[in-house]
Enzyme design. Sequence first.
Site, PDB file in Angstrom:
ATOM      1  N   CYS A 192     -94.617  14.194  -5.629  1.00 24.27           N
ATOM      2  CA  CYS A 192     -95.874  13.338  -5.830  1.00 24.27           C
ATOM      3  C   CYS A 192     -97.188  14.214  -5.037  1.00 24.27           C
ATOM      4  O   CYS A 192     -98.158  14.285  -5.262  1.00 24.27           O
ATOM      5  CB  CYS A 192     -96.075  12.202  -4.978  1.00 24.27           C
ATOM      6  SG  CYS A 192     -96.094  12.264  -3.188  1.00 24.27           S
ATOM      7  N   ALA A 225     -62.413  14.719  21.825  1.00 21.90           N
ATOM      8  CA  ALA A 225     -61.910  14.471  20.278  1.00 21.90           C
ATOM      9  C   ALA A 225     -61.052  15.447  19.808  1.00 21.90           C
ATOM     10  O   ALA A 225     -60.197  15.241  18.789  1.00 21.90           O
ATOM     11  CB  ALA A 225     -63.414  14.318  19.468  1.00 21.90           C
ATOM     12  N   CYS A 262     -90.030  12.350   1.611  1.00 17.47           N
ATOM     13  CA  CYS A 262     -91.451  12.398   1.460  1.00 17.47           C
ATOM     14  C   CYS A 262     -91.889  10.920   1.915  1.00 17.47           C
ATOM     15  O   CYS A 262     -91.337  10.003   1.724  1.00 17.47           O
ATOM     16  CB  CYS A 262     -91.853  12.304   0.022  1.00 17.47           C
ATOM     17  SG  CYS A 262     -93.720  12.305  -0.113  1.00 17.47           S
ATOM     18  N   HIS A 294     -77.792   7.604   9.923  1.00 16.33           N
ATOM     19  CA  HIS A 294     -78.994   8.137  10.335  1.00 16.33           C
ATOM     20  C   HIS A 294     -79.685   9.092   9.783  1.00 16.33           C
ATOM     21  O   HIS A 294     -80.305   9.937  10.323  1.00 16.33           O
ATOM     22  CB  HIS A 294     -78.829   8.364  11.920  1.00 16.33           C
ATOM     23  CG  HIS A 294     -78.486   7.393  12.682  1.00 16.33           C
ATOM     24  ND1 HIS A 294     -77.851   7.109  14.080  1.00 16.33           N
ATOM     25  CD2 HIS A 294     -78.640   6.064  12.505  1.00 16.33           C
ATOM     26  CE1 HIS A 294     -77.569   5.952  14.768  1.00 16.33           C
ATOM     27  NE2 HIS A 294     -78.310   5.325  13.722  1.00 16.33           N
ATOM     28  N   GLY A 315     -66.447   9.126  19.820  1.00 21.69           N
ATOM     29  CA  GLY A 315     -67.467  10.035  20.332  1.00 21.69           C
ATOM     30  C   GLY A 315     -68.914   9.341  20.239  1.00 21.69           C
ATOM     31  O   GLY A 315     -69.865  10.041  20.004  1.00 21.69           O
ATOM     32  N   TYR A 370     -86.803  19.534  14.777  1.00 24.43           N
ATOM     33  CA  TYR A 370     -85.429  19.386  13.861  1.00 24.43           C
ATOM     34  C   TYR A 370     -85.216  20.709  13.106  1.00 24.43           C
ATOM     35  O   TYR A 370     -84.140  20.820  12.853  1.00 24.43           O
ATOM     36  CB  TYR A 370     -85.773  18.461  13.030  1.00 24.43           C
ATOM     37  CG  TYR A 370     -85.788  16.674  13.325  1.00 24.43           C
ATOM     38  CD1 TYR A 370     -84.562  16.358  13.699  1.00 24.43           C
ATOM     39  CD2 TYR A 370     -87.026  16.249  13.918  1.00 24.43           C
ATOM     40  CE1 TYR A 370     -84.412  14.961  14.172  1.00 24.43           C
ATOM     41  CE2 TYR A 370     -86.895  15.066  14.356  1.00 24.43           C
ATOM     42  CZ  TYR A 370     -85.558  14.202  14.777  1.00 24.43           C
ATOM     43  OH  TYR A 370     -85.508  13.257  15.253  1.00 24.43           O
ATOM     44  N   ASN A 387     -74.171  10.835  12.925  1.00 22.89           N
ATOM     45  CA  ASN A 387     -74.629  12.445  13.154  1.00 22.89           C
ATOM     46  C   ASN A 387     -75.320  12.815  11.919  1.00 22.89           C
ATOM     47  O   ASN A 387     -74.993  12.647  10.732  1.00 22.89           O
ATOM     48  CB  ASN A 387     -73.490  13.284  13.387  1.00 22.89           C
ATOM     49  CG  ASN A 387     -72.824  12.798  14.591  1.00 22.89           C
ATOM     50  OD1 ASN A 387     -73.224  12.086  15.468  1.00 22.89           O
ATOM     51  ND2 ASN A 387     -71.323  13.452  14.959  1.00 22.89           N
ATOM     52  N   VAL A 388     -76.443  13.746  12.168  1.00 21.47           N
ATOM     53  CA  VAL A 388     -77.096  14.292  11.209  1.00 21.47           C
ATOM     54  C   VAL A 388     -76.630  15.819  10.745  1.00 21.47           C
ATOM     55  O   VAL A 388     -77.348  16.238  10.014  1.00 21.47           O
ATOM     56  CB  VAL A 388     -78.797  14.085  11.659  1.00 21.47           C
ATOM     57  CG1 VAL A 388     -79.261  12.792  11.744  1.00 21.47           C
ATOM     58  CG2 VAL A 388     -78.885  15.075  12.897  1.00 21.47           C
TER      59      VAL A 388
HETATM   60  P1  OAD Z   1     -74.748   9.682  22.836  1.00 19.26           P
HETATM   61  O1  OAD Z   1     -74.845  11.165  23.382  1.00 19.26           O
HETATM   62  O2  OAD Z   1     -75.200   8.673  23.038  1.00 19.26           O
HETATM   63  O3  OAD Z   1     -72.867   9.780  22.965  1.00 19.26           O
HETATM   64  C1  OAD Z   1     -71.835  10.553  22.994  1.00 19.26           C
HETATM   65  C2  OAD Z   1     -70.441  10.163  23.396  1.00 19.26           C
HETATM   66  O4  OAD Z   1     -69.719  11.005  23.210  1.00 19.26           O
HETATM   67  C3  OAD Z   1     -70.673   9.539  24.803  1.00 19.26           C
HETATM   68  O5  OAD Z   1     -70.051   8.572  24.940  1.00 19.26           O
HETATM   69  C4  OAD Z   1     -69.651  10.984  25.484  1.00 19.26           C
HETATM   70  O6  OAD Z   1     -68.887  10.349  26.495  1.00 19.26           O
HETATM   71  C5  OAD Z   1     -68.830  11.276  24.156  1.00 19.26           C
HETATM   72  N1  OAD Z   1     -68.266  12.575  24.023  1.00 19.26           N
HETATM   73  C6  OAD Z   1     -69.036  13.666  24.453  1.00 19.26           C
HETATM   74  N2  OAD Z   1     -68.330  14.811  24.364  1.00 19.26           N
HETATM   75  C7  OAD Z   1     -67.026  14.505  23.919  1.00 19.26           C
HETATM   76  C8  OAD Z   1     -65.964  14.843  23.223  1.00 19.26           C
HETATM   77  N3  OAD Z   1     -65.548  16.204  23.243  1.00 19.26           N
HETATM   78  N4  OAD Z   1     -64.845  14.279  22.702  1.00 19.26           N
HETATM   79  C9  OAD Z   1     -65.048  12.849  22.683  1.00 19.26           C
HETATM   80  N5  OAD Z   1     -66.134  12.295  23.098  1.00 19.26           N
HETATM   81  C10 OAD Z   1     -67.227  13.181  23.691  1.00 19.26           C
HETATM   82  O7  OAD Z   1     -74.475   9.985  21.049  1.00 19.26           O
HETATM   83  P2  OAD Z   1     -74.414   9.034  19.991  1.00 19.26           P
HETATM   84  O8  OAD Z   1     -73.621   7.745  20.335  1.00 19.26           O
HETATM   85  O9  OAD Z   1     -73.791   9.393  18.774  1.00 19.26           O
HETATM   86  O10 OAD Z   1     -79.850   8.309  16.822  1.00 19.26           O
HETATM   87  O11 OAD Z   1     -76.015   8.546  19.713  1.00 19.26           O
HETATM   88  C11 OAD Z   1     -76.266   7.432  18.901  1.00 19.26           C
HETATM   89  C12 OAD Z   1     -77.486   7.771  18.322  1.00 19.26           C
HETATM   90  O12 OAD Z   1     -78.407   7.782  19.400  1.00 19.26           O
HETATM   91  C13 OAD Z   1     -77.785   8.893  17.764  1.00 19.26           C
HETATM   92  O13 OAD Z   1     -77.348   8.819  16.135  1.00 19.26           O
HETATM   93  C14 OAD Z   1     -79.080   9.056  17.690  1.00 19.26           C
HETATM   94  C15 OAD Z   1     -79.452   8.797  19.107  1.00 19.26           C
HETATM   95  O14 OAD Z   1     -80.639   8.298  19.542  1.00 19.26           O
HETATM   96  C16 OAD Z   1     -80.931   8.580  16.128  1.00 19.26           C
HETATM   97  O15 OAD Z   1     -81.621   9.659  16.607  1.00 19.26           O
HETATM   98  C17 OAD Z   1     -81.627   7.462  15.362  1.00 19.26           C
END
Ligand code: OAD
Length: 231
Positions: free
Chosen positions: A136, A216, A114, A106, A172, A53, A89-90
């Site tokens: 704490c 995007a 903590c 997330h 995305g 991280y 997104n973080v």
């Molecule tokens: P993913 O990596 O699973 O998916 C990203 C998506 O963005 C994919 O469907 C790509 O096709 C799309 N993508 C990539 N580049 C792009 C662009 N330039 N424009 C538009 N779309 C694009 O990421 P998330 O869906 O965000 O959670 O993942 C969900 C969660 O899984 C995250 O928040 C994280 C992860 O494990 C935790 O860590 C709890």
Amino acid sequence: MEKIVILTGAGISAESGLGTFRDEGRLWSQHRIEDVATPEGFARDPALVQGFYNARRIQAANAQPNPAHQALTRLQRNWPGDVVIVTQNVDSLHEAGGAKNVLHMHGTLAGALCAACDHRWVAPPEMSVGESCPACAAPSARPDVVWFGEMPYHMETIYDHLSEAAIFASIGTSGQVYPAAAFVHEAANAGARTVELNLEPSDGASSFETVILGPASETVPRWVDDLLGQQ
Ligand code: OAD
């Protein structure tokens, strides 16, 4: 006034140089989820987790919002109704692009939590193992991000917004992680028009009325122009 609820995922930050989880060169091919994104992984090897991280925090701090983040801010400022941004997104690129009231379901790299007393504070650029909690004093500081097996943040507020949405957009995100992947059904049940904007059809693409494919930084500004033009 019509409420718009927007769910964003890693794809909206991809063109700002931040890696996604499941695409080419993806984070989840370089690291095991169990090692860096679970409470058990943190208990086993806190140095590995803090290092993961810390690297992401530094990378995110050096990234700039792209035209997709900026277009959503423009929508928030110019749409006559509420525009709620819920992000998985973080990073803080929505806020860096001027967006307000972003719901980080997330968590965020900018925060420290903590593990002993749940106190939250602003994370330093680099967190070290065994750093103590300012409230704490337990040596239990961790990133304020939601790991697998933990409850995402703001869920009640998010479901309230979904139940009032006239338009729901998912941008995305691969639609592989719940509960976010099911928001489209909540919104559709409430009567919202649903649209997905993604590089390729997500796992849940068939649940959306409209799917707009492309990067995007191109599709989101165009979609926002269309919405604002329809008013
Ligand atoms: P993913 O990596 O699973 O998916 C990203 C998506 O963005 C994919 O469907 C790509 O096709 C799309 N993508 C990539 N580049 C792009 C662009 N330039 N424009 C538009 N779309 C694009 O990421 P998330 O869906 O965000 O959670 O993942 C969900 C969660 O899984 C995250 O928040 C994280 C992860 O494990 C935790 O860590 C709890």
